[in-house]
Write an enzyme that holds these catalytic residues in place. Structure first.
Site, mmCIF file in Angstrom:
data_model
loop_
_atom_site.group_PDB
_atom_site.id
_atom_site.type_symbol
_atom_site.label_atom_id
_atom_site.label_comp_id
_atom_site.label_asym_id
_atom_site.label_seq_id
_atom_site.Cartn_x
_atom_site.Cartn_y
_atom_site.Cartn_z
ATOM 1 N N SER A 176 -5.088 -8.824 -3.644
ATOM 2 C CA SER A 176 -4.026 -8.387 -2.750
ATOM 3 C C SER A 176 -4.603 -7.908 -1.423
ATOM 4 O O SER A 176 -5.532 -7.097 -1.399
ATOM 5 C CB SER A 176 -3.236 -7.271 -3.422
ATOM 6 O OG SER A 176 -2.241 -6.841 -2.553
ATOM 7 N N GLY A 177 -4.080 -8.428 -0.348
ATOM 8 C CA GLY A 177 -4.533 -8.021 0.983
ATOM 9 C C GLY A 177 -5.687 -8.859 1.498
ATOM 10 O O GLY A 177 -6.221 -8.608 2.572
ATOM 11 N N THR B 280 -1.296 -14.915 2.211
ATOM 12 C CA THR B 280 -0.043 -15.277 2.870
ATOM 13 C C THR B 280 -0.312 -15.738 4.300
ATOM 14 O O THR B 280 0.249 -16.736 4.757
ATOM 15 C CB THR B 280 0.920 -14.080 2.841
ATOM 16 O OG1 THR B 280 1.084 -13.687 1.492
ATOM 17 C CG2 THR B 280 2.262 -14.421 3.436
ATOM 18 N N ASN C 287 -1.902 -3.405 0.777
ATOM 19 C CA ASN C 287 -1.485 -4.362 1.820
ATOM 20 C C ASN C 287 -0.116 -3.954 2.348
ATOM 21 O O ASN C 287 0.813 -3.729 1.586
ATOM 22 C CB ASN C 287 -1.426 -5.766 1.182
ATOM 23 C CG ASN C 287 -1.065 -6.838 2.192
ATOM 24 O OD1 ASN C 287 -0.818 -6.548 3.363
ATOM 25 N ND2 ASN C 287 -1.039 -8.083 1.734
ATOM 26 N N SER D 166 2.569 -6.883 1.444
ATOM 27 C CA SER D 166 2.129 -7.515 0.205
ATOM 28 C C SER D 166 3.245 -8.373 -0.397
ATOM 29 O O SER D 166 4.394 -7.938 -0.486
ATOM 30 C CB SER D 166 1.712 -6.420 -0.773
ATOM 31 O OG SER D 166 1.248 -7.014 -1.949
ATOM 32 N N SER D 167 2.869 -9.580 -0.797
ATOM 33 C CA SER D 167 3.874 -10.463 -1.415
ATOM 34 C C SER D 167 4.127 -9.926 -2.818
ATOM 35 O O SER D 167 3.200 -9.798 -3.614
ATOM 36 C CB SER D 167 3.342 -11.881 -1.521
ATOM 37 O OG SER D 167 2.777 -12.276 -0.306
ATOM 38 N N GLY E 285 -1.934 -11.569 -5.313
ATOM 39 C CA GLY E 285 -3.358 -11.536 -5.652
ATOM 40 C C GLY E 285 -3.642 -10.621 -6.826
ATOM 41 O O GLY E 285 -2.795 -9.855 -7.284
ATOM 42 N N GLU F 83 -4.685 -7.638 -8.947
ATOM 43 C CA GLU F 83 -4.436 -6.234 -8.617
ATOM 44 C C GLU F 83 -5.054 -5.295 -9.647
ATOM 45 O O GLU F 83 -4.899 -5.500 -10.849
ATOM 46 C CB GLU F 83 -2.930 -5.966 -8.558
ATOM 47 C CG GLU F 83 -2.293 -6.483 -7.300
ATOM 48 C CD GLU F 83 -0.790 -6.239 -7.247
ATOM 49 O OE1 GLU F 83 -0.212 -5.856 -8.274
ATOM 50 O OE2 GLU F 83 -0.220 -6.453 -6.168
HETATM 51 N N1 LIG Z 1 -6.672 -14.638 9.477
HETATM 52 C C1 LIG Z 1 -6.262 -13.398 9.718
HETATM 53 N N2 LIG Z 1 -6.362 -12.899 10.962
HETATM 54 C C2 LIG Z 1 -5.943 -11.649 11.243
HETATM 55 N N3 LIG Z 1 -5.425 -10.826 10.321
HETATM 56 C C3 LIG Z 1 -5.303 -11.254 9.063
HETATM 57 C C4 LIG Z 1 -5.692 -12.569 8.697
HETATM 58 N N4 LIG Z 1 -5.452 -12.725 7.383
HETATM 59 C C5 LIG Z 1 -4.914 -11.552 6.956
HETATM 60 N N5 LIG Z 1 -4.823 -10.678 7.949
HETATM 61 C C6 LIG Z 1 -4.300 -9.301 7.850
HETATM 62 O O1 LIG Z 1 -4.340 -8.897 6.528
HETATM 63 C C7 LIG Z 1 -3.043 -8.484 6.087
HETATM 64 C C8 LIG Z 1 -2.815 -8.887 4.661
HETATM 65 O O2 LIG Z 1 -2.795 -10.269 4.548
HETATM 66 P P1 LIG Z 1 -1.835 -11.029 3.548
HETATM 67 O O3 LIG Z 1 -0.523 -10.416 3.554
HETATM 68 O O4 LIG Z 1 -1.971 -12.440 3.864
HETATM 69 O O5 LIG Z 1 -2.528 -10.711 2.181
HETATM 70 P P2 LIG Z 1 -2.216 -11.353 0.790
HETATM 71 O O6 LIG Z 1 -3.477 -11.915 0.303
HETATM 72 O O7 LIG Z 1 -1.063 -12.248 0.900
HETATM 73 O O8 LIG Z 1 -1.857 -10.088 -0.089
HETATM 74 P P3 LIG Z 1 -0.816 -9.959 -1.240
HETATM 75 O O9 LIG Z 1 -1.437 -10.535 -2.432
HETATM 76 O O10 LIG Z 1 -0.638 -8.513 -1.363
HETATM 77 O O11 LIG Z 1 0.392 -10.613 -0.804
HETATM 78 C C9 LIG Z 1 -2.097 -9.159 7.000
HETATM 79 O O12 LIG Z 1 -0.933 -8.407 7.131
HETATM 80 C C10 LIG Z 1 -2.867 -9.223 8.302
HETATM 81 O O13 LIG Z 1 -2.720 -7.994 9.000
HETATM 82 MG MG LIG Z 2 0.796 -12.258 0.241
#
Ligand SMILES: Nc1ncnc2c1ncn2[C@@H]1O[C@H](COP(=O)(O)OP(=O)(O)OP(=O)(O)O)[C@@H](O)[C@H]1O
Ligand SMILES: [Mg+2]
Length: 1051
Positions: free
Chosen positions: A106-107, A111, A156, A159-160, A386, A388
């Protein structure tokens, strides 16, 4: 070569396969070094490792998109765009369905990565109104789903809280047609509870912050988040997140996707109902029976909810505070305790929200779905929650981590296990690489007979007392010796002292770490039961959307069958997902989270190292290094690259393997780069493949030029030949035409010359036989003969000798026309002469008189043409009185004697009154005598010389005025007005006689109705001729009008 700089960078190689030496430290160091230089992407072969920078980097610009568009994977810096491009091209050009698997905790940035992939594909595929609309709809599904399905967690901020798999469908040209979104297990417990520091789903905060005052009033909401129990009465603000702006963006996105305003309103109303349910407070009261029962503490919120959904508040109140149970075929209503009431309320809120979320996904799918029947290729993008590990992990974490375990299994299967198995199968020399296979953990969880999920389901369905303790006990018995399972009991059995594992928990050694799960709530969440009364209450509401979310609330459809459990459903959907992913060509993006604090550009080596380990990156690199980057069946390989050797191009007749060997031998690659399997060729390094591709591209360009050249040559040649052929045909025809004309001309000239010459020769030859003038004589003879024949014929057939017969035969020949005409006139004149010669003198005189009369009156006086007089049968008699016979006229006869020209009875008009009296008129060669008929005595004797002129009318009357010369003796009496029955004869004879006597013509006036003037002794009198339609014998009638005017009525 750029590949050298990007991938072989000495300090931090872009592809970890090139790492030397390969140790955990060097790998970690490489990632850290690259991260320090803001190179967040690194490859292991074609797997992309992405380290979350937590700050926006300038590497996603349109220029970057162009740079990676149609690039060669190994020729440019590692980038997520490169893998997206590779997948897209493989889909478009090689017709292979793709899936992009994005994993990480997660994070870690899953996404974000999925959005980058989607936006890249949208940017590079073709443009057009329809395609742009599809692209926009696909992209805009993100903000809507994120608003309803994402929340801030400790790890996050966005977070999805649901799993998402999106299939984007393309046509054969690579243009997007639409897509399908599948969602997996929304973390609905978040609706009613979340730990401190986290938030509920974004939509609630967005709605309160961004909704207009009017909207909030319509939804009966307060703007302040602290008002709502489900929002933990916390303040809403989140640094870096503008809820109001996100709400507007979400609304715009809905519009783009195709939600109608009514649908949006309905959606927000149901959302508001969920929020307001959290504020429905229950209190306990005692019933008459002394039992404690719950009731609504304050009905305001309940009433507002019921107003929003069109439901009678008492129905909802009853459903919240009591429950109908079936006891021995009888439905009994029992009251609920306050905790039971709250349980029901929360279950209702969770159910409404999760069903609403499913509806939302379905609604988006309706907009973006592709019409059936089109052939399509699919690119699936998987962005699932992701892995957790929390302080307190419950049912949701268990499910989420199970899903991640399965994804890791796919990765292991496809990149590590299957690959190594393939080498052995193909007979390639291979030293197996050790790796951790997580199927044992997957089996522990999902085994249908004795897996944890199966046990949980069994426990849920088991009759009798069911609780988590019995469930845990069962697990402890089953997995007492399992390597990946731990609990207080198993530890005790092994005499392990571990304070970190409480008694209510079990621990699983996941691929990504050990996670301790608290079994509290497992049964309840797995059952996911909603009291039937509540679903019936929802079904009864007037709100169409809410009503449709609870089909089982229909009392007609009451079923005693328990609905499938949450874990059962999830396991089934994960199995479907796995099947789907296996059928596609996988592309991996492995996201790594560099720190726990979401700090920009902070790299915590320990944290990353842990992820490197559990993601199996080392093994991945090892297999990749030891193995071969590329493999392909001999026939496909030969087909693709055969143009690179003259021996295999254009056709190879031997076996495919031999062809491949010959081809690669010609290309002279180092032998260690290649391995020949039983059915496939293996190429070790990507660079060799890249080299092959480059050579192929060059050769293809050459071949294309060659084909073009040959084709152009052929086209020009055939066109030239065609033109030449046409030109020859045209000139042949033209020349032929010219020659034909010339020949005709010559022939004509020759004929003329020939004719002349022949004529001349013939004339010369026959001249002596000719007599000169023979032809003229002949002609004359013929002419004469013709004339003779004509004249003789004429003489025999002369026309009758009647004077009036003018017939004459036509000339038989044209040359006789003039002569014939002449003969005709001669004959006519001769005929007339003959006629004249046989006339008697009397007859001649008569005819002369007639002729005279004709000259005087023809076409001038009407009487002439109607009178029988002019005809020859009616001759002028002259003597009408019978002077000789009648003795009474003795005296008169004596007067006239031999000189009598005409004797007739006339009527003389009295000048005084216009009355007519009869008179005898005698015309002699010298006189005109008027006599009284009774006495037969001459009354008036006029010398002809006294007559000056005569006037008559032009009509058919016998009226005449005899104008006398003023100087004459007879003229003293004035002019005479007479009426004669033989006017024509009288005037003619008078005229003739006068002419004979005086050789002068007597002037004759033929007047019209205007009349003339006469002279009388008393003066001149105007005679007016009046045409009358009266027919009578006494016509003409003269009427005196005044003293010097007289009217003569004639007809
Ligand atoms: N390529 C990137 N460039 C800049 N910031 C990023 C990038 N990827 C992720 N982030 C930052 O990290 C944060 C978390 O990313 P994201 O929501 O994609 O995580 P996730 O893997 O989908 O987590 P979860 O499993 O909780 O959904 C985003 O809100 C963004 O601020
Ligand atoms: Mg996500």
């Amino acid at each position: 070569m750029e590949a050298t700089t990007s991938l072989l960078d000495a300090a931090a190689v872009g592809d970890l396969v090139l790492l030397d030496p390969l140790t955990e430290e060097s790998l970690l160091h490489t990632l850290q070094e690259r991260f320090r230089h803001s190179d967040i992407y690194t490859y292991i072969g074609n797997v992309v490792i992405s380290v979350n920078p937590y700050q926006s980097l300038p590497i996603y610009t349109p220029e970057k998109v162009q740079e990676y568009h149609n690039c060669n994977f190994f020729a440019v810096k590692p980038h997520i765009y490169a893998i997206a491009d590779d997948a897209y091209r493989s889909l478009r050009d090689r017709d292979r369905d793709q899936c992009i698997l994005i994993t990480g905790e997660s994070g870690a940035g899953k996404t974000e990565a999925s959005k980058l992939v989607m936006s890249y594909v949208a940017a590079v595929c073709s443009k057009g109104e329809e395609v742009d609309k599809v692209k926009e709809q696909l992209l805009q599904s993100n903000p809507v789903l994120e608003a309803f399905g994402n929340a801030k967690t400790i790890r996050n901020d966005n977070s999805s809280r649901f799993g998402k798999y999106m299939d984007v469908e393309f046509d054969f040209k690579g243009e997007p047609l639409g897509g399908v979104i599948s969602n997996y297990l929304l973390e609905k417990s978040r609706i009613v509870r979340h730990v401190k520091g986290e938030r509920n789903f974004h939509i609630f905060y967005q709605l309160l912050a961004g909704g207009s005052a009017q909207l909030l009033q319509q939804l009966k909401l307060h703007q302040d988040c602290r008002h709502y129990g489900y929002l933990n009465r916390e303040s809403s603000g989140l640094p870096g997140m503008d809820d109001a702006a996100n709400f507007r963006a979400m609304q715009d996105a809905m519009r783009v996707i195709g939600f109608s305003p009514a649908e949006v309103t309905a959606l927000l109303e149901v959302t508001a109902v969920v929020l307001k349910l959290g504020n429905v407070q229950l209190s306990s009261s005692f019933q008459a029976s002394g039992m404690e029962a719950c009731s609504i503490a304050e009905t305001q919120e309940l009433q507002e909810i019921c107003q929003l959904i069109g439901l009678d508040p008492s129905i909802l109140e009853q459903a919240l505070c009591s429950r109908t149970v079936k006891a021995r075929d009888e439905m009994v209503r029992t009251t609920l305790s306050v905790p039971q009431g709250y349980y029901g309320r929360d279950a209702l809120a969770k159910n409404i929200y999760s069903r609403l979320f499913d509806w939302l996904v379905n609604r988006i799918n309706t907009s973006i779905q592709v019409k059936p029947g089109k052939q399509r290729k699919v690119m699936g993008v998987l962005d699932i929650y992701g892995f957790e590990i929390f302080q307190d992990n419950g049912f949701e974490q268990f499910i989420i981590n199970y899903c991640n375990e399965k994804l890791q299994q796919i990765f292991i299967l496809m990149t590590l296990k299957e690959e190594q198995e393939e080498y052995i199968r193909e007979g390639i020399q291979w030293t197996p690489v050790e790796f951790f296979d997580n199927s044992i953990i997957c089996n522990l969880i999902e085994n249908s007979k004795c897996g944890i999920l199966a046990m949980l389901d069994e426990e849920c369905l088991r009759p009798g007392v069911v609780n988590e303790d019995t469930f845990l006990t069962k697990l402890n018995q089953l997995f007492a010796t399992h390597k990946h399972y731990e609990s207080k009991e198993t530890q005790n059995a092994q005499h392990v002292m571990d304070a970190s594992l409480p008694s209510q928990c079990f621990r699983i050694h996941h691929y990504a770490g050990k996670v301790t799960y608290n079994v509290t709530g497992f049964i309840e969440k797995n059952n996911d039961l909603l009291f039937r009364d509540l679903s019936q209450a929802m079904w009864a509401s007037q709100h169409a959307l809410l009503h449709s979310l609870f089909p089982e609330g229909d009392p007609q459809k009451v079923s005693l069958k328990l609905p499938p459990t949450a874990s059962f459903q999830f396991k089934a959907s994960v199995a479907t997902l796995m099947k789907n992913l296996y059928s596609k060509n996988p592309n991996y993006i492995r996201c790594i989270k560099p720190n726990e604090t979401k700090t920009a550009m902070l790299f915590t080596p320990e944290l990353v190292l842990a992820q490197i380990r559990y993601l199996g990156l080392m093994e991945n690199v090892r297999v990749r290094r030891a193995g071969y980057a590329f493999r392909q069946l001999y026939d496909s390989f030969l087909e693709r690259y055969k143009m690179l050797s003259p021996r295999t191009w254009p056709r190879w007749t031997g076996s495919h393997r031999e062809g491949t060997e010959v081809l690669l031998a010609d290309l002279a690659f180092p032998p260690e780069e290649l391995a020949f399997g039983h059915t496939k060729i293996f190429i070790r390094s990507p660079r060799t493949l890249f080299d092959l591709e480059r050579r192929r591209q060059e050769r293809v360009a050459e071949l294309a030029t060659l084909i073009q050249k040959i084709f152009r040559g052929w086209r020009c040649r055939t066109q030239y030949q065609l033109m030449r052929k046409s030109q020859i045909i045209i000139s042949a025809w033209f020349r032929g035409h010219m020659e034909k004309n010339k020949y005709k001309q010559m022939k004509r000239s020759a004929l003329i010359i020939q004719a002349y010459a022949r004529g001349w020769k013939a004339r010369r030859a026959y001249r002596r036989y000719f007599r000169s003038g023979a032809s003229t004589r002949l002609a004359n003879f013929i002419y004469r003969r013709l004339v003779q024949k004509f004249l003789v014929g004429l003489a025999r057939n002369l026309p009758p000798l009647l004077v009036l017969d003018r017939t004459w035969p036509p000339a038989p020949y044209k040359f006789l026309a003039d002569a014939n005409q002449e003969l005709r006139s001669i004959f006519y004149r001769w005929k007339c002469k003959k006629y004249r010669e046989q006339l008697t003198p009397q007859r001649r005189a008569l005819l002369q008189a007639k002729l005279h009369a004709s000259e005087l009156f023809k076409d001038k006086k009407a009487l002439y043409s109607i009178s029988p007089v002019p005809s020859l049968q009616q001759p002028f008699q002259g003597e009408y009185l019978g002077l000789t016979q009648n003795p009474k006229y003795q005296k008169l006869h004596a007067v006239a004697k031999d000189k009598l020209v005409m004797a007739d009875t006339v009527r003389k008009v009295n000048r005084a009154n216009g009355k007519a009296v009869p008179r005898l008129l005698l015309l002699t060669t010298e006189h005109l005598v008027l006599a009284d008929p009774k006495a037969a005595q001459p009354k008036t004797v006029l010398s002809l010389g006294d007559i000056h002129s005569i006037s008559v009318t032009r009509f058919s009357d016998g009226f005449l005025a005899l104008h006398l010369k003023e100087t004459s003796t007879g003229g003293a009496k004035g002019d005479f007005l007479l009426i004669s029955d033989h006017l024509i004869e009288l005037v003619t004879r008078l005229h003739q006689t006068l002419m004979d006597a005086t050789a002068q013509a007597l002037p004759l006036h033929i007047t019209d109705q205007y009349g003339f003037s006469t002279r009388f002794p008393k003066g001149a009198m105007a005679i007016t001729v009046v045409e009358s339609d009266k027919v009578g014998s006494n016509i003409p009638v003269c009427k005196k009008r005044g003293s010097n005017k007289m009217e003569v009525l004639v007809h």
